[in-house]
Write a protein that holds these residues in place. Structure first.
Motif, PDB file in Angstrom:
ATOM      1  N   ALA A 137      11.393  38.216  71.931  1.00  0.00           N
ATOM      2  CA  ALA A 137      11.595  38.510  70.519  1.00  0.00           C
ATOM      3  C   ALA A 137      10.347  39.144  69.915  1.00  0.00           C
ATOM      4  CB  ALA A 137      11.946  37.231  69.761  1.00  0.00           C
ATOM      5  N   PRO A 138      10.496  39.908  68.839  1.00  0.00           N
ATOM      6  CA  PRO A 138       9.328  40.454  68.149  1.00  0.00           C
ATOM      7  C   PRO A 138       8.351  39.339  67.776  1.00  0.00           C
ATOM      8  CG  PRO A 138      11.342  41.413  67.281  1.00  0.00           C
ATOM      9  CD  PRO A 138      11.763  40.309  68.195  1.00  0.00           C
ATOM     10  N   GLY A 139       7.074  39.572  67.986  1.00  0.00           N
ATOM     11  CA  GLY A 139       6.060  38.579  67.663  1.00  0.00           C
ATOM     12  C   GLY A 139       5.773  37.598  68.781  1.00  0.00           C
ATOM     13  N   ILE A 140       6.579  37.629  69.848  1.00  0.00           N
ATOM     14  CA  ILE A 140       6.364  36.741  70.990  1.00  0.00           C
ATOM     15  C   ILE A 140       5.949  37.593  72.186  1.00  0.00           C
ATOM     16  CG2 ILE A 140       7.369  35.000  72.510  1.00  0.00           C
ATOM     17  CD1 ILE A 140       7.223  34.057  69.649  1.00  0.00           C
ATOM     18  N   ASP A 141       4.681  37.523  72.543  1.00  0.00           N
ATOM     19  CA  ASP A 141       4.155  38.283  73.679  1.00  0.00           C
ATOM     20  C   ASP A 141       3.288  37.334  74.486  1.00  0.00           C
ATOM     21  OD1 ASP A 141       3.244  40.115  75.483  1.00  0.00           O
ATOM     22  OD2 ASP A 141       1.875  41.123  74.092  1.00  0.00           O
ATOM     23  N   VAL A 142       3.884  36.648  75.438  1.00  0.00           N
ATOM     24  CA  VAL A 142       3.179  35.587  76.147  1.00  0.00           C
ATOM     25  C   VAL A 142       3.275  35.796  77.656  1.00  0.00           C
ATOM     26  CG1 VAL A 142       3.573  33.907  74.307  1.00  0.00           C
ATOM     27  CG2 VAL A 142       5.223  34.081  76.166  1.00  0.00           C
ATOM     28  N   ASP A 143       2.347  35.188  78.362  1.00  0.00           N
ATOM     29  CA  ASP A 143       2.336  35.191  79.821  1.00  0.00           C
ATOM     30  C   ASP A 143       3.344  34.151  80.300  1.00  0.00           C
ATOM     31  OD1 ASP A 143       1.851  35.077  82.519  1.00  0.00           O
ATOM     32  OD2 ASP A 143      -0.281  34.549  82.343  1.00  0.00           O
ATOM     33  N   LEU A 144       4.380  34.587  81.004  1.00  0.00           N
ATOM     34  CA  LEU A 144       5.414  33.650  81.444  1.00  0.00           C
ATOM     35  C   LEU A 144       4.859  32.555  82.361  1.00  0.00           C
ATOM     36  CD1 LEU A 144       8.473  36.003  82.048  1.00  0.00           C
ATOM     37  CD2 LEU A 144       7.994  34.543  80.076  1.00  0.00           C
ATOM     38  N   ALA A 145       3.717  32.819  82.991  1.00  0.00           N
ATOM     39  CA  ALA A 145       3.096  31.794  83.832  1.00  0.00           C
ATOM     40  C   ALA A 145       2.568  30.631  83.000  1.00  0.00           C
ATOM     41  CB  ALA A 145       1.967  32.403  84.657  1.00  0.00           C
ATOM     42  N   ALA A 146       2.389  30.846  81.690  1.00  0.00           N
ATOM     43  CA  ALA A 146       1.885  29.801  80.803  1.00  0.00           C
ATOM     44  C   ALA A 146       3.010  29.064  80.077  1.00  0.00           C
ATOM     45  CB  ALA A 146       0.926  30.407  79.775  1.00  0.00           C
ATOM     46  N   VAL A 147       4.243  29.400  80.414  1.00  0.00           N
ATOM     47  CA  VAL A 147       5.399  28.872  79.695  1.00  0.00           C
ATOM     48  C   VAL A 147       6.011  27.690  80.435  1.00  0.00           C
ATOM     49  CG1 VAL A 147       7.779  29.414  79.031  1.00  0.00           C
ATOM     50  CG2 VAL A 147       5.938  31.034  78.520  1.00  0.00           C
ATOM     51  N   LEU A 148       6.298  26.631  79.691  1.00  0.00           N
ATOM     52  CA  LEU A 148       7.013  25.474  80.222  1.00  0.00           C
ATOM     53  C   LEU A 148       8.171  25.153  79.287  1.00  0.00           C
ATOM     54  CD1 LEU A 148       4.022  23.099  81.046  1.00  0.00           C
ATOM     55  CD2 LEU A 148       5.368  24.390  82.699  1.00  0.00           C
ATOM     56  N   HIS A 149       9.281  24.728  79.867  1.00  0.00           N
ATOM     57  CA  HIS A 149      10.420  24.278  79.062  1.00  0.00           C
ATOM     58  C   HIS A 149      10.142  22.827  78.697  1.00  0.00           C
ATOM     59  CE1 HIS A 149      15.117  24.487  78.664  1.00  0.00           C
ATOM     60  NE2 HIS A 149      14.532  24.063  77.563  1.00  0.00           N
ATOM     61  N   GLY A 150       9.741  22.586  77.450  1.00  0.00           N
ATOM     62  CA  GLY A 150       9.296  21.256  77.063  1.00  0.00           C
ATOM     63  C   GLY A 150      10.408  20.297  76.708  1.00  0.00           C
ATOM     64  N   GLY A 151      11.496  20.807  76.179  1.00  0.00           N
ATOM     65  CA  GLY A 151      12.598  19.946  75.781  1.00  0.00           C
ATOM     66  C   GLY A 151      13.806  20.774  75.418  1.00  0.00           C
ATOM     67  N   HIS A 152      14.938  20.104  75.255  1.00  0.00           N
ATOM     68  CA  HIS A 152      16.163  20.834  74.926  1.00  0.00           C
ATOM     69  C   HIS A 152      17.097  19.928  74.137  1.00  0.00           C
ATOM     70  CE1 HIS A 152      18.212  24.686  75.908  1.00  0.00           C
ATOM     71  NE2 HIS A 152      19.239  24.020  75.384  1.00  0.00           N
ATOM     72  N   SER A 153      17.809  20.549  73.198  1.00  0.00           N
ATOM     73  CA  SER A 153      18.822  19.807  72.454  1.00  0.00           C
ATOM     74  C   SER A 153      20.029  20.694  72.224  1.00  0.00           C
ATOM     75  CB  SER A 153      18.267  19.318  71.110  1.00  0.00           C
ATOM     76  OG  SER A 153      17.949  20.408  70.267  1.00  0.00           O
ATOM     77  N   ILE A 154      21.191  20.069  72.175  1.00  0.00           N
ATOM     78  CA  ILE A 154      22.425  20.772  71.835  1.00  0.00           C
ATOM     79  C   ILE A 154      23.187  19.939  70.809  1.00  0.00           C
ATOM     80  CG2 ILE A 154      22.738  22.100  73.955  1.00  0.00           C
ATOM     81  CD1 ILE A 154      24.587  19.925  74.995  1.00  0.00           C
ATOM     82  N   GLU A 155      23.834  20.626  69.899  1.00  0.00           N
ATOM     83  CA  GLU A 155      24.743  20.003  68.940  1.00  0.00           C
ATOM     84  C   GLU A 155      26.109  20.618  69.151  1.00  0.00           C
ATOM     85  OE1 GLU A 155      25.465  19.517  64.096  1.00  0.00           O
ATOM     86  OE2 GLU A 155      23.711  20.595  64.864  1.00  0.00           O
ATOM     87  N   LEU A 156      27.105  19.782  69.372  1.00  0.00           N
ATOM     88  CA  LEU A 156      28.465  20.256  69.634  1.00  0.00           C
ATOM     89  C   LEU A 156      29.252  20.236  68.331  1.00  0.00           C
ATOM     90  CD1 LEU A 156      29.225  21.027  72.545  1.00  0.00           C
ATOM     91  CD2 LEU A 156      27.412  19.308  72.468  1.00  0.00           C
ATOM     92  N   HIS A 157      29.864  21.359  68.003  1.00  0.00           N
ATOM     93  CA  HIS A 157      30.699  21.426  66.814  1.00  0.00           C
ATOM     94  C   HIS A 157      32.154  21.112  67.139  1.00  0.00           C
ATOM     95  CE1 HIS A 157      27.136  22.966  64.964  1.00  0.00           C
ATOM     96  NE2 HIS A 157      27.124  24.034  65.747  1.00  0.00           N
ATOM     97  N   ARG A 158      32.537  21.329  68.383  1.00  0.00           N
ATOM     98  CA  ARG A 158      33.851  20.934  68.897  1.00  0.00           C
ATOM     99  C   ARG A 158      33.800  21.081  70.419  1.00  0.00           C
ATOM    100  NH1 ARG A 158      36.787  25.977  69.300  1.00  0.00           N
ATOM    101  NH2 ARG A 158      35.737  27.574  68.051  1.00  0.00           N
ATOM    102  N   PRO A 159      34.778  20.533  71.134  1.00  0.00           N
ATOM    103  CA  PRO A 159      34.740  20.609  72.598  1.00  0.00           C
ATOM    104  C   PRO A 159      34.733  22.050  73.099  1.00  0.00           C
ATOM    105  CG  PRO A 159      36.293  18.933  71.887  1.00  0.00           C
ATOM    106  CD  PRO A 159      35.877  19.662  70.648  1.00  0.00           C
ATOM    107  N   ILE A 160      34.013  22.285  74.176  1.00  0.00           N
ATOM    108  CA  ILE A 160      33.938  23.613  74.775  1.00  0.00           C
ATOM    109  C   ILE A 160      35.210  23.860  75.586  1.00  0.00           C
ATOM    110  CG2 ILE A 160      32.633  25.098  76.366  1.00  0.00           C
ATOM    111  CD1 ILE A 160      30.159  23.416  75.716  1.00  0.00           C
TER     112      ILE A 160
END
Length: 284
Positions: free
Chosen positions: A74-97
């Motif tokens: 995205a614009p404004g995000i210019d990072v080294d992917l080697a420095a990236v970690l997936h720290g956490g994740h959340s999902i909110e369900l509005h109805r069944p998939i």
């Protein structure tokens, strides 16, 4: 500065069309270890097209899970992917998939937090089909070396495990080939398949995808606490506290309260080293 928080937050959402059918659902479920025993009626809900339901964590791989990678561009995000970690994740369900679907995803940088020596970028995807909203997914991306820009520190989702014995404990073995199967749902990072690449990253062998542990844990909660009813899940969040290796066993300790299950996930063979923490499933 590699991260321009104001520019990233002001950028227009990225629109993408995604679609899936029963084969994508079945492959995802198999990648989580579903289908054992193969003829168990409870497992057939995950593997047989005539009985199929959709585990809500499928939201993390729908459309091959491209929203997170797109957000890092995205614009404004210019990072080294080697420095990236997936720290956490959340999902909110509005109805069944639904088992088969066509939807539109709008992805954006929802927040940028300054943690001092690191930044946390929250990448949000809002997905809707012709009938309305389906889910909202937030990936918390930890970027080493990008903090110190004077931004808000952000909220803390950390919570202590209850000071009592768990109400339930599930043991879930991770098959030796499970990461190889799970990656077919869209995460092709060689860290999960190539021993030489894993060694370059500091591991003696490939590691399991964090989002695979995430899906396995939700399946265990649905199967044991919610009577196999995926439609009861309202939201699900976790923090990736450690790693798991194929061939290990995950210990999932669950504490139940009204409309809520808190879970701690550890690796049995490594003295219960943490894998997932601050993990909560909210349900109806």
């Amino acid at each position: 500065m590699p991260i321009d928080a104001a520019r990233a937050l002001a950028a227009d959402p990225r629109r993408s069309e995604i679609r899936w059918d029963h084969k994508d659902i079945q492959l995802y479920h198999l990648g989580l270890g579903a289908g054992r025993p193969a003829t168990d009626p409870d497992e057939l809900r995950y593997t047989l097209e005539s009985k199929l339901h959709v585990l809500p964590s499928f939201a993390t791989v729908a459309g091959a899970g491209m929203a997170m990678l797109g957000g890092l561009g995205a614009p404004g995000i210019d990072v080294d992917l080697a420095a990236v970690l997936h720290g956490g994740h959340s999902i909110e369900l509005h109805r069944p998939i639904p088992v088969k679907g066509e939807a539109v995803s709008h992805s954006k940088v929802a927040a940028v937090y300054d943690k001092g020596k690191a930044a946390v970028v929250v990448l949000r995807s809002e997905v809707a089909d012709a009938d309305g909203p389906l889910w909202t997914s937030d990936a918390q991306i930890f970027v080493r070396g990008e903090g110190g820009f004077g931004g808000e520190r952000g909220p803390s989702a950390r919570s202590e495990d209850p000071d009592r014995a768990p109400d339930r404990t599930a043991l879930q073995p991770v098959r030796e080939e499970q990461a190889l199967l799970y990656r077919l749902s869209g995460d092709w990072n060689p860290l999960h398949a190539d021993p030489e690449f894993a060694k370059l990253a500091g591991f003696d062998r490939p590691i399991l995808h964090g989002l695979c542990s995430y899906g396995m844990t939700l399946k265990a909660v649905v199967d044991t606490v919610l009577g196999g009813d995926v439609s009861r899940v309202r939201s699900y969040r976790t923090r990736f506290a450690g790693i798991a290796f194929p061939g290990e066993t995950l210990r999932m300790r669950m504490w139940e309260s009204e409309g809520r299950v808190q879970v701690a996930v550890t690796a049995v063979e490594r003295d219960d080293a943490p894998v997932l923490a601050d993990t909560v499933v909210a349900y109806a």
